[in-house]
Design an enzyme around this catalytic site. Structure first.
Site, PDB file in Angstrom:
ATOM      1  N   LYS A  19       0.883  -1.184   0.085  1.00  0.00           N
ATOM      2  CA  LYS A  19       0.074   0.023   0.052  1.00  0.00           C
ATOM      3  C   LYS A  19       0.755   1.409  -0.014  1.00  0.00           C
ATOM      4  O   LYS A  19       2.117   1.124   0.421  1.00  0.00           O
ATOM      5  CB  LYS A  19      -0.995   0.040   1.258  1.00  0.00           C
ATOM      6  CG  LYS A  19      -1.995   0.666   1.300  1.00  0.00           C
ATOM      7  CD  LYS A  19      -3.102  -0.011   0.482  1.00  0.00           C
ATOM      8  CE  LYS A  19      -4.501   0.869   0.242  1.00  0.00           C
ATOM      9  NZ  LYS A  19      -5.549  -0.057  -0.392  1.00  0.00           N
ATOM     10  N   ASP A  25      -6.976   4.356  -4.654  1.00  0.00           N
ATOM     11  CA  ASP A  25      -7.586   4.134  -3.269  1.00  0.00           C
ATOM     12  C   ASP A  25      -8.177   5.342  -3.006  1.00  0.00           C
ATOM     13  O   ASP A  25      -8.541   6.287  -4.038  1.00  0.00           O
ATOM     14  CB  ASP A  25      -6.560   3.689  -2.290  1.00  0.00           C
ATOM     15  CG  ASP A  25      -7.255   3.242  -1.060  1.00  0.00           C
ATOM     16  OD1 ASP A  25      -7.646   2.168  -0.978  1.00  0.00           O
ATOM     17  OD2 ASP A  25      -7.596   4.012  -0.158  1.00  0.00           O
TER      18      ASP A  25
HETATM   19  O1  2IT Z   1      -8.110  -1.488  -1.060  1.00  0.00           O
HETATM   20  C1  2IT Z   1      -8.019  -2.080  -2.265  1.00  0.00           C
HETATM   21  O2  2IT Z   1      -7.933  -3.259  -2.317  1.00  0.00           O
HETATM   22  C2  2IT Z   1      -7.421  -1.128  -3.293  1.00  0.00           C
HETATM   23  N1  2IT Z   1      -7.629   0.153  -2.971  1.00  0.00           N
HETATM   24  C3  2IT Z   1      -7.354  -1.769  -4.807  1.00  0.00           C
HETATM   25  C4  2IT Z   1      -6.040  -2.245  -4.631  1.00  0.00           C
HETATM   26  C5  2IT Z   1      -5.683  -2.757  -6.206  1.00  0.00           C
HETATM   27  O3  2IT Z   1      -4.511  -2.832  -6.384  1.00  0.00           O
HETATM   28  O4  2IT Z   1      -6.578  -2.671  -7.127  1.00  0.00           O
END
Ligand code: 2IT
Length: 447
Positions: A124, A164
């Site tokens: 993340k 996100d």
């Molecule tokens: O919280 C999540 O799963 C996302 N923001 C998407 C993450 C992604 O790599 O598509």
């Protein structure tokens, strides 16, 4: 493994990182019993290794605003665990972003990505950049400055960020443009959530919301019910709430509430196509307020300042905005108002006290890492299409997404069924997600 001991150690080592500690505690409490039946996990110190990220990048992002003033923000990428595949997870741009928030999100991402059964590790990232009120040109300059630092550490076989909170299709476009220029490579799998036509996947914008409603459908089916005529309260009005509103409405449910930081809009009789489409305009305005919706559709909707979506009477409650947005008091109000199902669509949307209240009242509760996994799953499908230099149709992507959500649901039931026949979806999701990661870590040695 004793949850208490691990938590005491982490609390001493990472004081003040409350969101990260909250996420870890929930997982450890769910897996404790199963873990202790596997001496090989204990021997390899799987949990002690899993709770610490592989690495965290922190970097300065300096950019120039429209007035010509120099601005400095902090950027981060937490590469948490790569047992199952290259790091994968979103970027969050929000003024409250800090290391603890991104560690909690990265930790959750490991198990969520594992549940998709795709080859995705967990990560993340993001920044304390506040997109509210920023011009398009400012957002672009910020994204470019952010990528100056991050580009060396991402790539389809290394780490693939997505969107996100505060990062949508527009931001991914600017980030990808900068990445391509710096890396000198049109390597589309380095970012997901791209627009269709230059590497994006159909259905990716809808996927988190669609997947969530597919999961909710299964929760209802478990009790021989369907979405037809059910009243759903959603929080937020962003991409995730939009996808959920679209699918829920299509399946005959009434979306009776959406909300923003300014308050809640109550909608009599549910949403129609025009209202759902207007959610996108609201988001694109960059003002982060929901009140204009009630002004535009004043005949059927009403705005109340300072109230949350949980004040509206509903059958199904779906937090779709931010972590810890539904507290114990909200849960008690929902229960009093007759809520029958709760499904977290935002990551860690409910506080532990709220989850406990729902579970004590016998209300089925779907946890974020299972319910919202359709988003990252479709990112995985985007990477697969990028690698194949080929695009699937909407129907093909949607069918794959639907199957993945059904499989996730089944796994949650398999690992979460209690002796009395009830289903603890939280436990099921955590154990199912953990087992794949733990077995991969064991197979790959102590590293
Ligand atoms: O919280 C999540 O799963 C996302 N923001 C998407 C993450 C992604 O790599 O598509």
């Amino acid at each position: 493994m004793k949850v208490q001991d691990i938590m005491a150690h982490l609390e001493a080592k990472h004081p003040g990182e409350s969101e990260y500690l909250q996420a870890v505690r929930e997982v450890l409490e769910s897996i404790e019993e199963v873990y202790n039946q596997h001496p090989e996990f204990e021997k390899a110190k799987i949990v002690e290794r899993l709770v610490e990220p592989d690495r965290i990048f922190t970097f300065r992002v300096t950019w120039v605003d429209d007035k010509g003033e120099v601005q400095t923000n902090l950027g981060y990428r937490v590469q948490f665990n790569a047992a199952l595949g290259a790091y994968k997870g979103g970027l969050r741009f929000h003024k409250a972003v800090n290391v603890s928030m991104l560690k909690f999100l990265g930790f959750e991402q490991i198990f969520k990505n594992s549940l998709t059964n795709l080859p995705l590790g967990g990560g993340k990232g993001g920044s304390d950049f506040d997109p509210v009120g920023k011009s398009d040109a400012e957002v672009m300059r910020f994204c470019q400055a952010f990528m100056y630092e991050l580009w060396r550490n991402i790539g389809p076989d290394q780490d693939s960020p997505a969107g996100d909170v505060g990062v949508g299709g527009r931001e991914i476009g600017y980030l990808y443009g900068a990445y391509k220029k710096l890396a000198r490579e049109h390597s589309t799998g380095a970012l997901t959530g791209k627009s269709y036509g230059w590497g994006g996947s159909l259905i990716r914008p809808e996927a988190t919301g669609f997947g969530a409603i597919y999961y909710v459908e299964r929760m209802l089916k478990e009790k021989k019910e369907s979405l037809k005529g059910k009243k759903i309260a959603l929080s937020g009005f962003g991409n995730v709430a939009w996808g959920a509103a679209t699918k829920a409405t299509e399946l005959g449910a009434e979306v009776v509430a959406i909300s923003g930081p300014d308050g809640v809009v109550e909608i009599k009789g549910g949403m129609d196509k025009k209202m759902i489409a207007y959610m996108l305009d609201l988001r694109a305005s960059g003002k982060n307020i929901v009140e204009p919706f009630a002004k535009k559709f004043s005949k059927v909707s009403k705005f109340t300042a300072g109230k949350k979506a949980w004040s509206v009477k509903c059958d199904i409650a779906c937090p779709c905005a931010f972590q810890n947005e539904l507290d114990e008091k909200d849960a008690k109000q929902l229960i009093k108002n007759g809520v029958q199902y709760v499904a977290e669509v935002s990551n860690m949307g409910c506080q532990p006290g709220a989850i406990a209240a729902f579970q004590a009242a016998g209300i089925p509760f779907g946890p974020g890492k299972a319910v919202n996994a359709g988003g990252v799953a479709t990112s995985g499908l985007e990477i697969a299409q990028n690698a194949a230099h080929y695009n699937w149709t909407s129907e093909e992507v949607d069918a794959k997404l639907h199957k993945i959500m059904n499989d996730i649901y089944d796994m949650c039931v398999q690992y979460g069924k209690e002796k009395d026949g009830s289903i603890n979806y939280v436990k099921g999701a955590n154990i199912a997600g953990f087992m794949r990661v733990a077995n991969a870590m064991l197979a790959q040695g102590t590293i």
